[in-house]
Design a protein around this motif. Structure first.
Motif, PDB file in Angstrom:
ATOM      1  N   GLU A  86       0.824  -1.205   0.000  1.00 36.89           N
ATOM      2  CA  GLU A  86       0.000   0.000   0.000  1.00 36.89           C
ATOM      3  C   GLU A  86       0.862   1.260   0.000  1.00 36.89           C
ATOM      4  N   ASP A  87       0.398   2.287  -0.677  1.00 37.47           N
ATOM      5  CA  ASP A  87       1.071   3.581  -0.670  1.00 37.47           C
ATOM      6  C   ASP A  87       0.906   4.202   0.713  1.00 37.47           C
ATOM      7  N   PRO A  88       2.004   4.628   1.350  1.00 36.37           N
ATOM      8  CA  PRO A  88       1.881   5.246   2.678  1.00 36.37           C
ATOM      9  C   PRO A  88       0.909   6.417   2.713  1.00 36.37           C
ATOM     10  N   ALA A  89       0.843   7.185   1.630  1.00 39.01           N
ATOM     11  CA  ALA A  89      -0.079   8.316   1.592  1.00 39.01           C
ATOM     12  C   ALA A  89      -1.523   7.850   1.702  1.00 39.01           C
ATOM     13  N   ASP A  90      -1.834   6.685   1.121  1.00 41.43           N
ATOM     14  CA  ASP A  90      -3.189   6.146   1.217  1.00 41.43           C
ATOM     15  C   ASP A  90      -3.502   5.711   2.647  1.00 41.43           C
ATOM     16  N   THR A  91      -2.502   5.174   3.336  1.00 41.17           N
ATOM     17  CA  THR A  91      -2.688   4.786   4.726  1.00 41.17           C
ATOM     18  C   THR A  91      -3.015   6.002   5.583  1.00 41.17           C
ATOM     19  N   VAL A  92      -2.239   7.073   5.401  1.00 46.27           N
ATOM     20  CA  VAL A  92      -2.479   8.303   6.158  1.00 46.27           C
ATOM     21  C   VAL A  92      -3.875   8.840   5.865  1.00 46.27           C
ATOM     22  N   ALA A  93      -4.232   8.872   4.586  1.00 53.78           N
ATOM     23  CA  ALA A  93      -5.542   9.392   4.190  1.00 53.78           C
ATOM     24  C   ALA A  93      -6.671   8.587   4.811  1.00 53.78           C
ATOM     25  N   PHE A 116      -6.677   6.976   7.669  1.00 53.88           N
ATOM     26  CA  PHE A 116      -6.810   7.319   9.084  1.00 53.88           C
ATOM     27  C   PHE A 116      -7.413   8.713   9.263  1.00 53.88           C
ATOM     28  N   VAL A 117      -7.013   9.648   8.420  1.00 52.43           N
ATOM     29  CA  VAL A 117      -7.566  11.002   8.516  1.00 52.43           C
ATOM     30  C   VAL A 117      -9.060  10.992   8.207  1.00 52.43           C
ATOM     31  N   ASP A 118      -9.460  10.235   7.182  1.00 51.03           N
ATOM     32  CA  ASP A 118     -10.865  10.173   6.797  1.00 51.03           C
ATOM     33  C   ASP A 118     -11.733   9.538   7.887  1.00 51.03           C
ATOM     34  N   TYR A 119     -11.132   8.665   8.683  1.00 54.00           N
ATOM     35  CA  TYR A 119     -11.878   8.018   9.767  1.00 54.00           C
ATOM     36  C   TYR A 119     -12.235   9.009  10.875  1.00 54.00           C
ATOM     37  N   ARG A 120     -11.436  10.097  10.971  1.00 51.36           N
ATOM     38  CA  ARG A 120     -11.685  11.192  11.905  1.00 51.36           C
ATOM     39  C   ARG A 120     -11.710  10.734  13.374  1.00 51.36           C
ATOM     40  N   GLY A 121     -10.797   9.850  13.702  1.00 45.07           N
ATOM     41  CA  GLY A 121     -10.710   9.377  15.071  1.00 45.07           C
ATOM     42  C   GLY A 121      -9.502   9.943  15.806  1.00 45.07           C
ATOM     43  N   VAL A 122      -9.019   9.179  16.781  1.00 47.14           N
ATOM     44  CA  VAL A 122      -7.891   9.591  17.611  1.00 47.14           C
ATOM     45  C   VAL A 122      -6.637   9.821  16.761  1.00 47.14           C
ATOM     46  N   THR A 123      -6.359   8.871  15.866  1.00 44.39           N
ATOM     47  CA  THR A 123      -5.159   8.988  15.033  1.00 44.39           C
ATOM     48  C   THR A 123      -5.244  10.199  14.113  1.00 44.39           C
ATOM     49  N   ALA A 124      -6.425  10.472  13.566  1.00 48.32           N
ATOM     50  CA  ALA A 124      -6.602  11.633  12.695  1.00 48.32           C
ATOM     51  C   ALA A 124      -6.267  12.917  13.442  1.00 48.32           C
TER      52      ALA A 124
END
Length: 208
Positions: free
Chosen positions: A103-110, A112-120
Protein backbone atom coordinates in the motif's frame (compact mmCIF):
# COMPACT_ATOMS: atom_id res chain seq x y z
CA UNK A 1 24.24 3.05 -1.47
CA UNK A 2 22.98 0.43 1.04
CA UNK A 3 21.96 1.29 4.58
CA UNK A 4 22.37 -0.36 7.98
CA UNK A 5 19.33 -2.60 7.41
CA UNK A 6 21.53 -4.67 5.08
CA UNK A 7 22.51 -6.55 8.25
CA UNK A 8 19.01 -8.07 8.31
CA UNK A 9 18.54 -8.30 4.54
CA UNK A 10 16.20 -5.30 4.47
CA UNK A 11 18.27 -2.46 3.00
CA UNK A 12 16.88 -0.30 0.23
CA UNK A 13 19.85 0.34 -2.08
CA UNK A 14 19.71 2.85 -4.93
CA UNK A 15 22.56 2.68 -7.42
CA UNK A 16 23.75 4.48 -10.52
CA UNK A 17 25.74 3.37 -13.57
CA UNK A 18 27.28 5.12 -16.55
CA UNK A 19 26.21 4.25 -20.11
CA UNK A 20 29.42 2.24 -20.44
CA UNK A 21 28.19 -0.35 -17.91
CA UNK A 22 26.99 -3.45 -19.76
CA UNK A 23 23.71 -5.31 -19.26
CA UNK A 24 25.65 -8.20 -17.75
CA UNK A 25 27.34 -5.88 -15.26
CA UNK A 26 24.01 -4.32 -14.36
CA UNK A 27 22.58 -7.78 -13.74
CA UNK A 28 25.49 -8.50 -11.40
CA UNK A 29 24.83 -5.28 -9.47
CA UNK A 30 21.14 -6.18 -9.15
CA UNK A 31 22.04 -9.59 -7.72
CA UNK A 32 24.32 -7.92 -5.16
CA UNK A 33 21.60 -5.42 -4.22
CA UNK A 34 18.99 -8.16 -3.90
CA UNK A 35 21.28 -10.05 -1.54
CA UNK A 36 20.86 -7.34 1.10
CA UNK A 37 17.28 -6.22 0.40
CA UNK A 38 15.78 -4.27 -2.49
CA UNK A 39 16.89 -1.36 -4.66
CA UNK A 40 16.58 0.63 -7.85
CA UNK A 41 18.89 1.91 -10.53
CA UNK A 42 18.57 5.71 -10.63
CA UNK A 43 19.59 7.76 -13.68
CA UNK A 44 21.71 10.51 -12.09
CA UNK A 45 24.55 10.89 -9.61
CA UNK A 46 22.48 13.74 -8.15
CA UNK A 47 19.81 11.18 -7.22
CA UNK A 48 22.41 9.26 -5.21
CA UNK A 49 23.44 12.50 -3.49
CA UNK A 50 19.83 13.14 -2.42
CA UNK A 51 19.14 9.55 -1.40
CA UNK A 52 22.27 9.52 0.78
CA UNK A 53 20.28 11.60 3.29
CA UNK A 54 17.03 9.79 2.52
CA UNK A 55 17.08 6.00 2.30
CA UNK A 56 20.81 5.94 3.08
CA UNK A 57 20.06 6.93 6.67
CA UNK A 58 18.44 3.53 7.27
CA UNK A 59 16.80 3.28 10.70
CA UNK A 60 17.81 6.78 11.85
CA UNK A 61 14.61 8.70 11.07
CA UNK A 62 12.19 5.99 12.28
CA UNK A 63 14.37 5.69 15.40
CA UNK A 64 14.06 9.44 15.93
CA UNK A 65 10.26 9.17 15.74
CA UNK A 66 10.30 6.19 18.10
CA UNK A 67 12.45 8.13 20.58
CA UNK A 68 9.94 11.00 20.58
CA UNK A 69 7.08 8.56 21.14
CA UNK A 70 8.92 6.87 23.99
CA UNK A 71 9.81 10.14 25.71
CA UNK A 72 6.25 11.42 25.57
CA UNK A 73 4.88 8.15 26.90
CA UNK A 74 7.35 8.12 29.80
CA UNK A 75 6.54 11.76 30.56
CA UNK A 76 2.89 10.74 30.87
CA UNK A 77 3.61 7.95 33.34
CA UNK A 78 4.08 4.92 31.08
CA UNK A 79 6.88 2.60 32.20
CA UNK A 80 10.00 3.04 30.07
CA UNK A 81 10.18 -0.61 28.97
CA UNK A 82 6.51 -0.60 28.01
CA UNK A 83 6.93 2.68 26.09
CA UNK A 84 9.91 1.27 24.21
CA UNK A 85 8.16 -1.98 23.23
CA UNK A 86 5.10 -0.02 22.11
CA UNK A 87 7.11 2.38 19.93
CA UNK A 88 9.35 -0.30 18.41
CA UNK A 89 6.29 -2.45 17.82
CA UNK A 90 4.77 0.36 15.76
CA UNK A 91 7.84 0.46 13.49
CA UNK A 92 8.07 -3.31 13.07
CA UNK A 93 4.35 -3.73 12.45
CA UNK A 94 4.26 -0.86 9.96
CA UNK A 95 7.14 -2.26 7.95
CA UNK A 96 5.60 -5.71 7.80
CA UNK A 97 2.21 -4.34 6.77
CA UNK A 98 3.66 -2.30 3.91
CA UNK A 99 5.78 -5.23 2.84
CA UNK A 100 2.73 -7.49 2.75
CA UNK A 101 0.18 -5.13 1.19
CA UNK A 102 2.33 -2.84 -0.96
CA UNK A 103 0.00 0.00 0.00
CA UNK A 104 1.07 3.58 -0.67
CA UNK A 105 1.88 5.25 2.68
CA UNK A 106 -0.08 8.32 1.59
CA UNK A 107 -3.19 6.15 1.22
CA UNK A 108 -2.69 4.79 4.73
CA UNK A 109 -2.48 8.30 6.16
CA UNK A 110 -5.54 9.39 4.19
CA UNK A 111 -7.55 6.43 5.46
CA UNK A 112 -6.81 7.32 9.08
CA UNK A 113 -7.57 11.00 8.52
CA UNK A 114 -10.87 10.17 6.80
CA UNK A 115 -11.88 8.02 9.77
CA UNK A 116 -11.68 11.19 11.91
CA UNK A 117 -10.71 9.38 15.07
CA UNK A 118 -7.89 9.59 17.61
CA UNK A 119 -5.16 8.99 15.03
CA UNK A 120 -6.60 11.63 12.69
CA UNK A 121 -6.41 14.21 15.49
CA UNK A 122 -2.72 13.39 16.02
CA UNK A 123 -1.90 13.49 12.29
CA UNK A 124 -3.63 16.83 11.82
CA UNK A 125 -1.82 18.27 14.83
CA UNK A 126 1.55 17.14 13.45
CA UNK A 127 0.79 18.69 10.08
CA UNK A 128 -0.38 21.92 11.68
CA UNK A 129 2.90 22.05 13.62
CA UNK A 130 4.83 21.88 10.33
CA UNK A 131 5.72 18.19 10.16
CA UNK A 132 6.13 18.09 6.37
CA UNK A 133 8.14 21.32 6.38
CA UNK A 134 10.47 20.02 9.07
CA UNK A 135 11.09 16.79 7.16
CA UNK A 136 11.85 18.72 3.95
CA UNK A 137 14.25 21.01 5.82
CA UNK A 138 15.99 18.00 7.37
CA UNK A 139 16.48 16.34 3.98
CA UNK A 140 17.81 19.61 2.54
CA UNK A 141 20.31 19.84 5.42
CA UNK A 142 21.39 16.25 4.79
CA UNK A 143 21.87 16.93 1.06
CA UNK A 144 23.99 19.98 1.86
CA UNK A 145 26.35 17.78 3.90
CA UNK A 146 26.97 15.25 1.12
CA UNK A 147 30.77 15.18 0.49
CA UNK A 148 31.71 17.50 -2.34
CA UNK A 149 28.48 19.51 -2.15
CA UNK A 150 29.36 21.07 1.21
CA UNK A 151 32.74 22.29 -0.01
CA UNK A 152 31.26 23.60 -3.25
CA UNK A 153 28.53 25.45 -1.35
CA UNK A 154 31.14 27.01 0.94
CA UNK A 155 33.18 28.25 -2.04
CA UNK A 156 30.02 29.63 -3.64
CA UNK A 157 29.26 31.61 -0.47
CA UNK A 158 32.80 33.01 -0.33
CA UNK A 159 32.63 34.03 -4.00
CA UNK A 160 29.26 35.71 -3.43
CA UNK A 161 30.59 37.56 -0.37
CA UNK A 162 33.60 38.77 -2.36
CA UNK A 163 31.47 39.87 -5.32
CA UNK A 164 28.95 41.77 -3.20
CA UNK A 165 31.45 43.25 -0.75
CA UNK A 166 29.68 41.53 2.12
CA UNK A 167 31.98 40.46 4.93
CA UNK A 168 32.03 36.97 6.41
CA UNK A 169 34.33 34.80 8.51
CA UNK A 170 34.94 32.45 5.59
CA UNK A 171 35.89 35.33 3.30
CA UNK A 172 38.22 36.76 5.95
CA UNK A 173 39.97 33.39 6.31
CA UNK A 174 40.37 33.03 2.55
CA UNK A 175 41.68 36.55 2.09
CA UNK A 176 44.07 36.04 5.00
CA UNK A 177 45.90 33.21 3.25
CA UNK A 178 49.47 34.14 2.21
CA UNK A 179 49.88 35.14 -1.42
CA UNK A 180 52.11 32.94 -3.59
CA UNK A 181 55.61 34.34 -3.98
CA UNK A 182 55.78 33.53 -7.65
CA UNK A 183 53.14 32.70 -10.25
CA UNK A 184 53.86 30.51 -13.29
CA UNK A 185 53.47 31.95 -16.76
CA UNK A 186 49.94 32.19 -18.17
CA UNK A 187 49.74 28.88 -20.14
CA UNK A 188 51.10 26.83 -17.25
CA UNK A 189 48.93 28.64 -14.72
CA UNK A 190 45.82 27.93 -16.83
CA UNK A 191 46.70 24.25 -17.23
CA UNK A 192 47.40 23.88 -13.52
CA UNK A 193 44.15 25.53 -12.44
CA UNK A 194 42.14 23.46 -14.92
CA UNK A 195 43.76 20.24 -13.73
CA UNK A 196 42.98 21.06 -10.09
CA UNK A 197 39.34 21.86 -10.91
CA UNK A 198 38.89 18.62 -12.90
CA UNK A 199 40.51 16.58 -10.12
CA UNK A 200 38.20 18.10 -7.50
CA UNK A 201 35.16 17.41 -9.69
CA UNK A 202 36.19 13.77 -10.13
CA UNK A 203 36.86 13.37 -6.39
CA UNK A 204 33.52 14.94 -5.47
CA UNK A 205 31.79 12.57 -7.89
CA UNK A 206 33.42 9.52 -6.30
CA UNK A 207 32.57 10.70 -2.79
CA UNK A 208 28.94 11.33 -3.78
Amino acid sequence: LPNAAADVGASYTPWCATPAVTKADRATVRRLVDACGTGDEVPREADIDYLTGHSGTGPAYPALLATALIRDAVARGIAADVARRAAVGILIGTGRLFEKTGEDPADTVAAFVDYRGVTAAAILAMRAAGFDTVVAAALAAALARVPGREAAASLDRVAADLATGRGSDDLTRCMGQPRPKRLPSRPFAWLGATAVIRWQEMRAGREG
